[in-house]
Design a protein around this motif. Structure first.
Motif, PDB file in Angstrom:
ATOM      1  N   VAL A 171     -66.360  40.847 102.201  1.00 20.49           N
ATOM      2  CA  VAL A 171     -66.484  40.763 100.554  1.00 20.49           C
ATOM      3  C   VAL A 171     -65.351  40.285  99.960  1.00 20.49           C
ATOM      4  O   VAL A 171     -65.280  38.700  99.726  1.00 20.49           O
ATOM      5  CB  VAL A 171     -66.566  41.980  99.896  1.00 20.49           C
ATOM      6  CG1 VAL A 171     -67.032  41.814  98.536  1.00 20.49           C
ATOM      7  CG2 VAL A 171     -67.440  42.627 100.301  1.00 20.49           C
ATOM      8  N   LEU A 172     -63.980  40.059 101.007  1.00 24.01           N
ATOM      9  CA  LEU A 172     -62.640  39.367 100.719  1.00 24.01           C
ATOM     10  C   LEU A 172     -63.159  37.350 101.586  1.00 24.01           C
ATOM     11  O   LEU A 172     -63.013  36.908 100.474  1.00 24.01           O
ATOM     12  CB  LEU A 172     -61.280  39.748 101.574  1.00 24.01           C
ATOM     13  CG  LEU A 172     -60.541  40.950 101.001  1.00 24.01           C
ATOM     14  CD1 LEU A 172     -60.053  41.278 101.665  1.00 24.01           C
ATOM     15  CD2 LEU A 172     -60.361  40.834  99.179  1.00 24.01           C
ATOM     16  N   ALA A 173     -64.197  37.112 102.185  1.00 27.86           N
ATOM     17  CA  ALA A 173     -64.156  36.268 102.180  1.00 27.86           C
ATOM     18  C   ALA A 173     -65.880  35.940 102.085  1.00 27.86           C
ATOM     19  O   ALA A 173     -65.784  34.734 101.938  1.00 27.86           O
ATOM     20  CB  ALA A 173     -64.385  36.502 104.251  1.00 27.86           C
ATOM     21  N   ASP A 174     -66.297  36.402 101.525  1.00 27.64           N
ATOM     22  CA  ASP A 174     -67.906  35.449 101.324  1.00 27.64           C
ATOM     23  C   ASP A 174     -68.296  36.237  99.702  1.00 27.64           C
ATOM     24  O   ASP A 174     -69.134  35.732  98.928  1.00 27.64           O
ATOM     25  CB  ASP A 174     -68.939  36.203 101.456  1.00 27.64           C
ATOM     26  CG  ASP A 174     -68.357  35.714 103.492  1.00 27.64           C
ATOM     27  OD1 ASP A 174     -68.325  34.084 103.761  1.00 27.64           O
ATOM     28  OD2 ASP A 174     -69.003  36.587 104.010  1.00 27.64           O
ATOM     29  N   GLY A 175     -67.138  37.377  98.630  1.00 31.34           N
ATOM     30  CA  GLY A 175     -68.039  37.968  98.188  1.00 31.34           C
ATOM     31  C   GLY A 175     -66.666  37.652  97.054  1.00 31.34           C
ATOM     32  O   GLY A 175     -65.518  37.333  96.935  1.00 31.34           O
ATOM     33  N   ARG A 176     -66.024  38.869  96.388  1.00 29.90           N
ATOM     34  CA  ARG A 176     -65.470  39.310  95.130  1.00 29.90           C
ATOM     35  C   ARG A 176     -65.129  40.761  94.952  1.00 29.90           C
ATOM     36  O   ARG A 176     -66.068  41.434  94.858  1.00 29.90           O
ATOM     37  CB  ARG A 176     -65.283  38.581  93.816  1.00 29.90           C
ATOM     38  CG  ARG A 176     -64.696  38.754  92.780  1.00 29.90           C
ATOM     39  CD  ARG A 176     -64.555  38.001  91.610  1.00 29.90           C
ATOM     40  NE  ARG A 176     -65.204  38.686  90.438  1.00 29.90           N
ATOM     41  CZ  ARG A 176     -66.460  38.630  90.415  1.00 29.90           C
ATOM     42  NH1 ARG A 176     -66.905  37.687  89.880  1.00 29.90           N
ATOM     43  NH2 ARG A 176     -66.525  39.938  89.307  1.00 29.90           N
ATOM     44  N   ILE A 177     -63.949  40.804  94.730  1.00 26.30           N
ATOM     45  CA  ILE A 177     -63.410  42.635  94.846  1.00 26.30           C
ATOM     46  C   ILE A 177     -62.781  42.795  93.310  1.00 26.30           C
ATOM     47  O   ILE A 177     -61.950  41.964  93.492  1.00 26.30           O
ATOM     48  CB  ILE A 177     -62.448  43.353  95.841  1.00 26.30           C
ATOM     49  CG1 ILE A 177     -63.311  42.740  97.295  1.00 26.30           C
ATOM     50  CG2 ILE A 177     -62.356  44.271  95.391  1.00 26.30           C
ATOM     51  CD1 ILE A 177     -62.493  43.465  98.538  1.00 26.30           C
ATOM     52  N   ASP A 178     -64.223  43.086  92.822  1.00 23.59           N
ATOM     53  CA  ASP A 178     -62.661  43.854  91.504  1.00 23.59           C
ATOM     54  C   ASP A 178     -62.376  44.896  91.229  1.00 23.59           C
ATOM     55  O   ASP A 178     -62.914  46.082  91.955  1.00 23.59           O
ATOM     56  CB  ASP A 178     -63.775  43.764  89.863  1.00 23.59           C
ATOM     57  CG  ASP A 178     -64.633  42.936  89.346  1.00 23.59           C
ATOM     58  OD1 ASP A 178     -63.560  40.986  89.923  1.00 23.59           O
ATOM     59  OD2 ASP A 178     -65.672  42.352  88.947  1.00 23.59           O
ATOM     60  N   LEU A 179     -60.510  44.449  90.820  1.00 25.74           N
ATOM     61  CA  LEU A 179     -59.748  46.314  90.905  1.00 25.74           C
ATOM     62  C   LEU A 179     -59.282  46.282  89.463  1.00 25.74           C
ATOM     63  O   LEU A 179     -59.169  45.217  89.318  1.00 25.74           O
ATOM     64  CB  LEU A 179     -58.872  45.901  91.796  1.00 25.74           C
ATOM     65  CG  LEU A 179     -57.601  46.838  92.872  1.00 25.74           C
ATOM     66  CD1 LEU A 179     -58.287  48.121  93.015  1.00 25.74           C
ATOM     67  CD2 LEU A 179     -56.802  45.984  92.955  1.00 25.74           C
ATOM     68  N   THR A 180     -58.709  47.831  89.356  1.00 24.48           N
ATOM     69  CA  THR A 180     -58.785  48.008  87.958  1.00 24.48           C
ATOM     70  C   THR A 180     -57.312  47.347  87.869  1.00 24.48           C
ATOM     71  O   THR A 180     -56.143  47.368  89.107  1.00 24.48           O
ATOM     72  CB  THR A 180     -58.649  49.230  87.788  1.00 24.48           C
ATOM     73  OG1 THR A 180     -58.676  49.938  88.881  1.00 24.48           O
ATOM     74  CG2 THR A 180     -60.841  49.372  87.108  1.00 24.48           C
TER      75      THR A 180
END
Length: 199
Positions: free
Chosen positions: A55-64
């Motif tokens: 996901v870091l390579a191809d997507g997005r990680i949302d973090l509070t």
């Protein structure tokens, strides 16, 4: 009071892996992939790390902002893309995470084979809330953060709930069961869920 959310970067990798590892230790699907609890405690994080890297390579990680919850998202195009150079991603995942564990490969194949094709959508791969912070609405805030954009852009969304309990939570956010359960061999049932954008 709103929940502050930011996009995670490489510097957040270990925090996100730890969040996922802690949140999914007692999840029915993780328990099926790693049935021995002691072994799960020492190995499960490697599967979570592999997911985070994708996901870091191809997507997005949302973090509070406080680091207590995260959501892993992939933007899936309308048309399917074949694996590069004939790479079998399920085999590659098993070999990198736990080479002797066929269930790692099995879960990867089942999820990939059940994924809807033909319409671009946002895929909520995983969401995790630190065990001591569950029930505060952090997970719902993370999901709504992307669903609001989906509604503005007319994009559907998809996920696989790993339990009936989590499926009920997603129903409150507008997801509906696809009428096609995903049954793991001699294991738990997963619930593929789809959400049409709202006007």
């Amino acid at each position: 009071m709103g929940v502050a959310i930011r996009v995670a970067g490489e510097d957040d990798r270990e925090l996100v892996v730890r969040l996922l590892d802690e949140a999914f230790q007692d999840d029915p699907v993780s328990g099926w992939v790693f049935p021995d609890a002691a072994y799960r405690r020492t190995t499960h994080h490697r599967l979570m790390a592999a997911f985070v890297d994708v996901v870091l390579a191809d997507g997005r990680i949302d973090l509070t902002e406080d680091g207590a919850a995260c959501a892993l998202w992939l933007s899936v195009p309308g048309e399917a893309h074949p694996a590069a150079d004939g790479v079998d991603e399920a085999v590659e995942l098993r070999e990198s995470v736990d080479p002797g564990n066929a269930r790692v490969e099995t879960i990867a194949r089942l999820v990939a084979d059940s994924h809807p094709v033909g319409r671009a959508h946002e895929y909520l791969w995983m969401i995790a809330v630190a065990p001591g912070r569950q029930g505060e609405g952090l997970g719902a805030a993370l999901v709504r953060h992307v669903l609001d954009r989906c509604d503005r852009e007319g994009l559907p969304a998809y996920l696989e709930a790993s339990s009936e309990r989590s499926a009920k939570l997603y129903e409150r956010l507008g997801y509906t069961f696809t009428d096609r359960a995903l049954d793991l061999p001699d294991g738990p049932r997963m619930y593929p869920m789809w959400r049409e954008p709202r006007p």
